[in-house]
Write a protein that holds these residues in place. Structure first.
Motif, PDB file in Angstrom:
ATOM      1  N   HIS A 144       5.729  10.099  52.321  1.00 37.54           N
ATOM      2  CA  HIS A 144       4.520   9.403  52.784  1.00 37.54           C
ATOM      3  C   HIS A 144       4.307   9.670  54.270  1.00 37.54           C
ATOM      4  CE1 HIS A 144       5.017   7.219  49.008  1.00 37.54           C
ATOM      5  NE2 HIS A 144       6.273   7.028  49.366  1.00 37.54           N
ATOM      6  N   PRO A 145       4.138  10.941  54.634  1.00 37.42           N
ATOM      7  CA  PRO A 145       4.077  11.258  56.076  1.00 37.42           C
ATOM      8  C   PRO A 145       2.954  10.553  56.812  1.00 37.42           C
ATOM      9  CG  PRO A 145       3.466  13.164  54.736  1.00 37.42           C
ATOM     10  CD  PRO A 145       3.989  12.141  53.799  1.00 37.42           C
ATOM     11  N   ALA A 146       1.840  10.307  56.121  1.00 36.69           N
ATOM     12  CA  ALA A 146       0.700   9.672  56.800  1.00 36.69           C
ATOM     13  C   ALA A 146       0.998   8.215  57.155  1.00 36.69           C
ATOM     14  CB  ALA A 146      -0.538   9.760  55.910  1.00 36.69           C
ATOM     15  N   GLU A 147       1.989   7.647  56.486  1.00 30.45           N
ATOM     16  CA  GLU A 147       2.280   6.218  56.722  1.00 30.45           C
ATOM     17  C   GLU A 147       3.553   6.020  57.547  1.00 30.45           C
ATOM     18  OE1 GLU A 147       1.606   3.912  52.948  1.00 30.45           O
ATOM     19  OE2 GLU A 147       1.075   5.934  52.323  1.00 30.45           O
ATOM     20  N   THR A 148       3.967   7.055  58.227  1.00 30.91           N
ATOM     21  CA  THR A 148       5.221   6.982  58.984  1.00 30.91           C
ATOM     22  C   THR A 148       5.193   5.837  59.999  1.00 30.91           C
ATOM     23  OG1 THR A 148       5.454   9.359  58.735  1.00 30.91           O
ATOM     24  CG2 THR A 148       6.851   8.327  60.380  1.00 30.91           C
TER      25      THR A 148
ATOM     26  N   ALA B 295      15.504   3.904  53.881  1.00 25.84           N
ATOM     27  CA  ALA B 295      15.077   3.770  52.480  1.00 25.84           C
ATOM     28  C   ALA B 295      13.713   3.069  52.403  1.00 25.84           C
ATOM     29  CB  ALA B 295      16.117   2.987  51.683  1.00 25.84           C
ATOM     30  N   LEU B 296      13.483   2.105  53.309  1.00 29.03           N
ATOM     31  CA  LEU B 296      12.186   1.400  53.318  1.00 29.03           C
ATOM     32  C   LEU B 296      11.045   2.340  53.680  1.00 29.03           C
ATOM     33  CD1 LEU B 296      12.930  -2.020  55.034  1.00 29.03           C
ATOM     34  CD2 LEU B 296      12.543  -1.517  52.623  1.00 29.03           C
ATOM     35  N   MET B 297      11.358   3.343  54.502  1.00 31.12           N
ATOM     36  CA  MET B 297      10.332   4.318  54.894  1.00 31.12           C
ATOM     37  C   MET B 297       9.786   5.043  53.661  1.00 31.12           C
ATOM     38  SD  MET B 297      10.166   4.211  58.264  1.00 31.12           S
ATOM     39  CE  MET B 297       9.316   5.698  58.744  1.00 31.12           C
ATOM     40  N   ALA B 298      10.598   5.108  52.598  1.00 31.63           N
ATOM     41  CA  ALA B 298      10.189   5.794  51.370  1.00 31.63           C
ATOM     42  C   ALA B 298       9.371   4.889  50.452  1.00 31.63           C
ATOM     43  CB  ALA B 298      11.421   6.322  50.638  1.00 31.63           C
TER      44      ALA B 298
ATOM     45  N   THR C 266       6.276   9.201  66.471  1.00 29.32           N
ATOM     46  CA  THR C 266       7.107   9.626  65.335  1.00 29.32           C
ATOM     47  C   THR C 266       7.442  11.110  65.363  1.00 29.32           C
ATOM     48  OG1 THR C 266       5.109   9.881  64.067  1.00 29.32           O
ATOM     49  CG2 THR C 266       6.312   7.838  63.790  1.00 29.32           C
ATOM     50  N   SER C 267       6.818  11.853  66.288  1.00 26.05           N
ATOM     51  CA  SER C 267       7.169  13.278  66.331  1.00 26.05           C
ATOM     52  C   SER C 267       8.593  13.413  66.829  1.00 26.05           C
ATOM     53  CB  SER C 267       6.217  14.042  67.242  1.00 26.05           C
ATOM     54  OG  SER C 267       6.445  13.655  68.562  1.00 26.05           O
ATOM     55  N   ILE C 268       9.295  14.385  66.275  1.00 23.07           N
ATOM     56  CA  ILE C 268      10.708  14.507  66.601  1.00 23.07           C
ATOM     57  C   ILE C 268      10.911  15.108  67.980  1.00 23.07           C
ATOM     58  CG2 ILE C 268      12.751  15.806  65.928  1.00 23.07           C
ATOM     59  CD1 ILE C 268      12.341  14.837  63.216  1.00 23.07           C
ATOM     60  N   GLU C 269      10.137  16.108  68.303  1.00 20.47           N
ATOM     61  CA  GLU C 269      10.242  16.707  69.628  1.00 20.47           C
ATOM     62  C   GLU C 269       9.172  16.095  70.524  1.00 20.47           C
ATOM     63  OE1 GLU C 269      12.409  18.997  70.762  1.00 20.47           O
ATOM     64  OE2 GLU C 269      13.453  18.938  68.854  1.00 20.47           O
TER      65      GLU C 269
ATOM     66  N   LEU D 236       8.333  25.762  62.639  1.00 17.90           N
ATOM     67  CA  LEU D 236       8.739  25.339  61.289  1.00 17.90           C
ATOM     68  C   LEU D 236       9.823  24.267  61.362  1.00 17.90           C
ATOM     69  CD1 LEU D 236       8.793  28.732  59.335  1.00 17.90           C
ATOM     70  CD2 LEU D 236       7.250  26.820  58.976  1.00 17.90           C
ATOM     71  N   ARG D 237      10.757  24.432  62.305  1.00 18.07           N
ATOM     72  CA  ARG D 237      11.839  23.458  62.418  1.00 18.07           C
ATOM     73  C   ARG D 237      11.303  22.062  62.741  1.00 18.07           C
ATOM     74  NH1 ARG D 237      14.273  19.803  62.354  1.00 18.07           N
ATOM     75  NH2 ARG D 237      16.337  19.236  63.141  1.00 18.07           N
ATOM     76  N   GLN D 238      10.254  22.003  63.540  1.00 12.64           N
ATOM     77  CA  GLN D 238       9.722  20.699  63.947  1.00 12.64           C
ATOM     78  C   GLN D 238       8.731  20.119  62.935  1.00 12.64           C
ATOM     79  OE1 GLN D 238       8.264  21.463  67.907  1.00 12.64           O
ATOM     80  NE2 GLN D 238      10.292  22.115  68.552  1.00 12.64           N
ATOM     81  N   SER D 239       8.477  20.872  61.874  1.00 11.17           N
ATOM     82  CA  SER D 239       7.516  20.402  60.866  1.00 11.17           C
ATOM     83  C   SER D 239       8.222  19.550  59.810  1.00 11.17           C
ATOM     84  CB  SER D 239       6.858  21.604  60.187  1.00 11.17           C
ATOM     85  OG  SER D 239       7.839  22.281  59.413  1.00 11.17           O
ATOM     86  N   ARG D 240       7.438  19.032  58.905  1.00 12.02           N
ATOM     87  CA  ARG D 240       7.991  18.257  57.785  1.00 12.02           C
ATOM     88  C   ARG D 240       8.958  19.123  56.976  1.00 12.02           C
ATOM     89  NH1 ARG D 240       5.390  17.327  52.560  1.00 12.02           N
ATOM     90  NH2 ARG D 240       6.181  15.412  51.634  1.00 12.02           N
TER      91      ARG D 240
END
Lengths: 242, 328
Positions: A115-119, A157-160, B7-10, B187-191
């Motif tokens: 659910h990347p949009a809801e991160t 786990a809640l993030m999922a 939330t971005s990692i880098e 690519l490494r920084q992507s989902r």
């Protein structure tokens, strides 16, 4: 819809029928059945080696299993672990299964993989439950204390966005006060409507939270009780309540 | 409740950690351009290996798997380019791209059954792959000309403009290797990259969070094969000659040394390792018979004091810097 669900008049969140699992020639889990209702918190009790972890792994397909499994009445037998996660069945493994080299933030972001949009919203929700994680965001997961690691494992786990959260020994290796705090958060998650299946060695703590209990021994469920009924079973009460 | 959490990692923005290595690579290349052809050749090999190792890092560093067989894809790239350009008159760039596609397909066909294996078993299976392709390059003489090898391979060219001097080719190799690192970093920084990292962390935990580990391992394997194939082709065009030994076990061992010395799983580690391992023997050449001993001693010294590789040192510096700032 399954027979058992029809008989009860409502559809369980999860229902397993005659589920079994083997490691080579050793049958660690004999054909056994269980169910969890919507919004229910169920605990599985049993001595070491009884098959609790195997049961959890069989239900989440981390271990190959036989038998039938239904989720909200729909058969999910044979679905892979990632597909089960898509349905909302998420497991926090024994030993937490964190990614120790990654930061707390990275662990949480991977939790929202489906659910990347809801991160952001999911992360805010996790912080509401575990404010300490917010303070440790850029710390590596491996450097957290045991209690914080367990918070992160549950937070991840809640993030999922689980509909059913399975936890295998979440209090393992934790001080009693921390264990009590962690298990207390499960009550809050359950209030939010998440079904919970809990395997826990600290039986008195687990029984305070659970509505129902399965007792497993020698790879088979041997008793199913409402939590308050356990007191009337002298053997079980003596074994698990004292 | 509102919470504003990045939330971005880098962290976003251009940082010195990203700029410094690029400047260093360009400075090294600049130094090469005013040096002899011998130095240019050594640097050229270094950048070809940098491409190879950047790809290998995808599979071994980011995804945490073992592959001893990436030389097989370099051989497909090298021999593919050699055959297509010398026997069929293809444009080198077109041949490079075509052999990358061929290597990608081969990686899917080999990876699909092989990647079900884990740990040592996967390592042995991939090692066997490297050996099989090595044997093919020796025995299938009608195709590969066996030990005689392929000569007269034209240099890389773009749109009819052939890079016919070593220095022109070095510039192309530097640009291509930087593009390779750039793609790997994105690519490494992507989902997708985070999913690979989760596999390296714990396969069962990654699965429990919804990551299809079989699919991602295969994609990482294919990406590594594409990089290896490109490196194999570039070698053929750079040197103009290839033979089976070039894509043999030595290539595997050398790439491992580069990966671990530079910093496996880091963005710039493969590039740093490739440059050091390529240049070091030449720098120690003056020691004559002591050269190999000195070379080994330096490698061991680096691995003892930088067990996470040279690129890993930057993490330690950053942490130390952070602690100093906290105290201040």
């Amino acid at each position: 819809m399954s027979v058992l669900a029809s008989a009860k008049g409502n559809v369980p969140l999860l229902e397993a029928r005659d589920i079994s699992a083997s490691y080579g020639h050793v049958q660690a889990l004999k054909p056994t059945s269980l169910h969890i209702a919507e919004g229910e918190l169920v605990t599985i009790l049993g001595p070491n080696g009884a098959g609790k972890t195997t049961l959890m792994r069989a239900l989440t397909r981390l271990t190959a299993s036989k038998g039938n499994v239904f989720f909200r009445g729909e058969e999910i037998t044979g679905l892979s672990t990632p597909r089960l996660a898509r349905r909302g069945i998420v497991m926090v493994q024994e030993g937490r299964g964190l990614f120790p080299q990654m930061t707390v933030r990275e662990n949480l972001v991977i939790g929202a993989y489906l659910h990347p949009a809801e991160t952001d919203t999911q992360m805010a929700s996790a912080f509401e439950l575990f404010p300490r994680l917010k303070e440790r965001l850029d710390q590596s997961a491996g450097s957290l204390s045991g209690g914080e690691q367990q918070m992160l494992a549950i937070g991840r786990a809640l993030m999922a966005k689980p509909q059913l959260l399975m936890l295998d020994e979440p209090s393992l290796g934790l001080a009693p006060r921390v264990a009590s705090e962690i298990l207390g958060t499960l009550r809050e998650l359950n209030r939010r409507g998440i079904g919970i299946l809990l395997v826990e060695q600290k039986a008195p703590l687990a029984l305070k939270l659970a509505q129902r209990v399965y007792v497993i021994a020698l790879g088979k469920i041997v008793a199913e009780l409402k939590t308050d009924e356990i007191k009337s079973h002298h053997d079980l009460a003596r074994y698990y309540l004292h | 409740m509102t919470s504003h959490v990045t939330t971005s990692i880098e962290p976003s923005g251009i940082r010195w950690q990203s700029i410094l290595p690029i400047v260093a690579v360009l400075a090294l290349a600049g130094l090469g351009l005013v040096s002899s052809d011998y130095i240019v050749t050594v640097l050229g090999f270094a950048f070809i290996y940098a491409i190879f190792c950047t790809g290998l890092n995808f599979f071994m560093g980011y995804t945490g798997q073992a592959s001893f067989g990436q030389s097989a894809f370099a051989a497909i790239g090298g021999y593919g380019s050699a055959i297509l350009c010398t026997d069929y008159g293809w444009e080198p760039l077109l041949a490079l791209l075509a052999t990358m596609v061929l290597s990608g397909i081969a990686a899917v066909l080999v990876g699909y059954p092989t990647l079900r294996l884990r740990g040592h078993y996967l390592a042995m299976a991939t090692f066997a792959l490297g050996l099989i392709v090595y044997e093919i390059t020796i025995e299938w003489t009608a195709l590969t000309q066996g030990y005689m090898g392929y000569s007269g391979i034209p240099p890389l060219g773009i749109a009819g403009f052939a890079l016919d001097t070593l220095k022109h080719q070095l510039v192309a190799l530097v640009v291509l290797s930087l593009i390779g690192v750039g793609i790997a970093a994105r690519l490494r920084q992507s989902r997708f990259g985070r999913a690979l990292a989760s596999i390296a962390g714990s396969e069962s935990a990654a699965q429990a969070l919804g990551v299809d580990i079989a699919r991602y391992k295969l994609i990482a394997f294919v990406i590594a094969a594409l990089y290896a194939s490109a490196a194999g082709s570039l070698f053929a065009h750079f040197v103009g000659f290839i033979s089976p030994e070039i894509y043999g076990t030595t290539m595997v061992i050398q790439s491992f040394a580069m990966l671990y010395l530079g910093g496996i799983g880091t963005m710039w580690g493969p590039m740093i390792g490739a440059i050091i391992v390529s240049i070091l023997p030449e720098a120690l050449r003056g020691l004559k018979e002591m050269q190999d001993i000195a070379y080994t001693a330096v490698l061991i010294f680096i691995l003892i004091f930088a067990p996470r590789g040279l690129a890993g040192l930057s993490v330690l510096f950053r942490r130390a810097h952070g602690r100093v700032q906290e105290k201040a």
